[in-house]
Design a protein around this motif. Structure first.
Motif, PDB file in Angstrom:
ATOM      1  N   ALA A  20      -3.169  -2.002 -20.396  1.00 22.58           N
ATOM      2  CA  ALA A  20      -1.811  -1.506 -20.175  1.00 22.58           C
ATOM      3  C   ALA A  20      -0.824  -2.158 -21.140  1.00 22.58           C
ATOM      4  O   ALA A  20      -0.858  -3.366 -21.371  1.00 22.58           O
ATOM      5  N   SER A  21       0.054  -1.343 -21.704  1.00 23.15           N
ATOM      6  CA  SER A  21       1.093  -1.862 -22.605  1.00 23.15           C
ATOM      7  C   SER A  21       2.215  -0.836 -22.678  1.00 23.15           C
ATOM      8  O   SER A  21       2.159   0.222 -22.040  1.00 23.15           O
ATOM      9  N   ASP A  22       3.212  -1.132 -23.480  1.00 24.21           N
ATOM     10  CA  ASP A  22       4.320  -0.196 -23.668  1.00 24.21           C
ATOM     11  C   ASP A  22       4.110   0.700 -24.878  1.00 24.21           C
ATOM     12  O   ASP A  22       5.026   1.419 -25.296  1.00 24.21           O
ATOM     13  N   VAL A  23       2.913   0.661 -25.430  1.00 21.32           N
ATOM     14  CA  VAL A  23       2.585   1.441 -26.616  1.00 21.32           C
ATOM     15  C   VAL A  23       1.564   2.511 -26.244  1.00 21.32           C
ATOM     16  O   VAL A  23       0.564   2.231 -25.574  1.00 21.32           O
ATOM     17  N   ALA A  24       1.811   3.745 -26.680  1.00 22.13           N
ATOM     18  CA  ALA A  24       0.878   4.842 -26.419  1.00 22.13           C
ATOM     19  C   ALA A  24      -0.477   4.545 -27.069  1.00 22.13           C
ATOM     20  O   ALA A  24      -0.527   3.923 -28.132  1.00 22.13           O
ATOM     21  N   ASP A  27       0.695   3.510 -22.159  1.00 20.98           N
ATOM     22  CA  ASP A  27       2.029   3.304 -21.592  1.00 20.98           C
ATOM     23  C   ASP A  27       2.340   4.152 -20.369  1.00 20.98           C
ATOM     24  O   ASP A  27       3.262   3.843 -19.615  1.00 20.98           O
ATOM     25  N   THR A  28       1.601   5.215 -20.150  1.00 22.56           N
ATOM     26  CA  THR A  28       1.838   6.078 -18.991  1.00 22.56           C
ATOM     27  C   THR A  28       0.492   6.418 -18.349  1.00 22.56           C
ATOM     28  O   THR A  28      -0.561   6.330 -19.003  1.00 22.56           O
ATOM     29  N   ASN A  31      -1.224   9.309 -20.255  1.00 20.86           N
ATOM     30  CA  ASN A  31      -1.774   8.916 -21.553  1.00 20.86           C
ATOM     31  C   ASN A  31      -3.021   8.047 -21.415  1.00 20.86           C
ATOM     32  O   ASN A  31      -4.030   8.259 -22.097  1.00 20.86           O
ATOM     33  N   ARG A  51       4.443   1.109 -14.622  1.00 20.90           N
ATOM     34  CA  ARG A  51       4.225   2.100 -15.671  1.00 20.90           C
ATOM     35  C   ARG A  51       3.324   3.236 -15.199  1.00 20.90           C
ATOM     36  O   ARG A  51       3.366   4.336 -15.756  1.00 20.90           O
TER      37      ARG A  51
END
Length: 356
Positions: A20-24, A27-28, A31, A51
């Motif tokens: 998990a991260s804030d980068v595709a 991020d979701t 995704n 998220r």
């Protein structure tokens, strides 16, 4: 000989916490579910992470949970379990570790361990309720720790310290276990060094304190047992009736003249015991899948990637086919059935030399 199980172990699945991260594409939920499906995974173990899931809404709304399941299904995967490892850790934190865990809770609770514990307890209870709305009957996570700083008894521990630590741990977890029982969901503790529930003996101690609570169960992860030099196959023989979840994670233990089990001051790469990607360590997964199949375990086999050497991208890509190769289709009959014949009691007694 035990009866053959009716269903094979499910899989492959993947635990998403390490990705998990804030980068595709991490991020979701949409995704990351699509990413996992693209690698050949059929299930995702979902951390309670904003998220991916609003746990407050999920605890009260089945419609919302149906939407989450629909998002996953559209990408080709299903949710295997909800994970509250982070939240479970905060249910019980020794003051020595409190500053390190500050970041596990919302910022407004920083430096306030009692408020953090209350928040964590609420989160874990809500995860049980959300699990029921998702049609799941088990959630997974950590126990937290009060006694861990005293795991090695030097200086000598005061009499009663361990007993009181586990009594307090039980007092904190009983309301959570009861809440899970109310919605028909098990809680499977990952037995892990750093948690008070780290092996079979500590789990038994806790189980006694919670009066054998039927919702107190085990997430089986052999990698932690390799690092402790615990017999991970005999563990299944002892506790198979409490194993409700399975992390497929590899590890190796290579003691030297310089270090052994207690090598935690070294970096992960330089420790005698270290986690590895699947197939690169020493865990005998063929034996594990065989033994779990023998006992009728038919839940998810979930990759947890952690490796001191290999990248997460390579580890994740290699994990799905590795798990798929190890899943056993249970046989519905005995291999020597072809040689069987019809018998009756009279014939059996003759064979035994017993008079009618």
């Amino acid at each position: 000989m035990a009866d053959a199980p009716k269903h094979p172990i499910k899989g492959p699945a993947i635990f998403l916490a390490q990705f998990a991260s804030d980068v595709a594409p991490f991020d979701t939920l949409e995704n990351i579910a699509g990413w996992a499906a693209g690698l050949g995974y059929k299930g995702i173990q979902l951390p309670v992470d904003p998220r991916f899931i609003d746990i407050d809404t999920a605890a009260t709304s089945k419609d919302y949970c149906d939407e989450l399941a629909g998002v996953c299904a559209a990408q080709g995967v299903e949710i295997t379990e909800l994970s509250t490892h982070i939240q479970g850790q905060l249910v019980a934190v020794h003051p020595a570790y409190a500053p390190q865990f500050d970041g596990f809770a919302p910022a407004q609770f920083a430096g306030k361990p009692q408020e953090q514990a209350a928040w964590a307890t609420d989160q874990v209870i809500k995860a049980g309720q959300a699990s029921r709305h998702l049609g799941l009957d088990v959630a997974v996570g950590f126990s937290g720790a009060l006694a861990w700083p005293y795991v090695y008894p030097w200086p000598q521990r005061p009499a009663g310290l361990v007993e009181e630590a586990f009594a307090e741990l039980a007092r904190r977890w009983m309301p959570i276990l009861d809440a899970h029982d109310a919605v028909g969901v098990d809680y499977a503790f990952e037995l892990h060094p750093g948690e008070d529930l780290m092996d079979g003996a500590s789990f038994e101690r806790f189980l006694a304190q919670v009066k054998g609570h039927k919702r107190a169960n085990i997430l089986y992860d052999p990698s932690h047992f390799v690092l402790q030099q615990l017999d991970y196959l005999a563990f299944i023989d002892l506790y198979h009736d409490r194993i409700r979840a399975f992390h497929v994670k590899d590890a190796e233990f290579n003691p030297t003249g310089r270090q052994g089990v207690y090598s935690g001051f070294e970096t992960w790469e330089n420790r005698a015991g270290r986690f590895r990607s699947l197939g690169d360590g020493q865990v005998d997964f063929s034996a594990i899948f065989s033994k779990l199949t023998q006992y009728g375990f038919d839940r998810w086999a979930v990759l947890e990637w952690e490796c001191a050497l290999k990248s997460p991208a390579q580890g994740a890509a290699e994990g799905a086919p590795f798990i798929a190769r190890h899943i056993i289709e249970p046989t519905p009959f005995a291999f020597d059935d072809f040689a069987s014949g019809s018998t009756d009691l009279e014939q059996i007694r003759k064979m035994l030399g017993v008079k009618a």
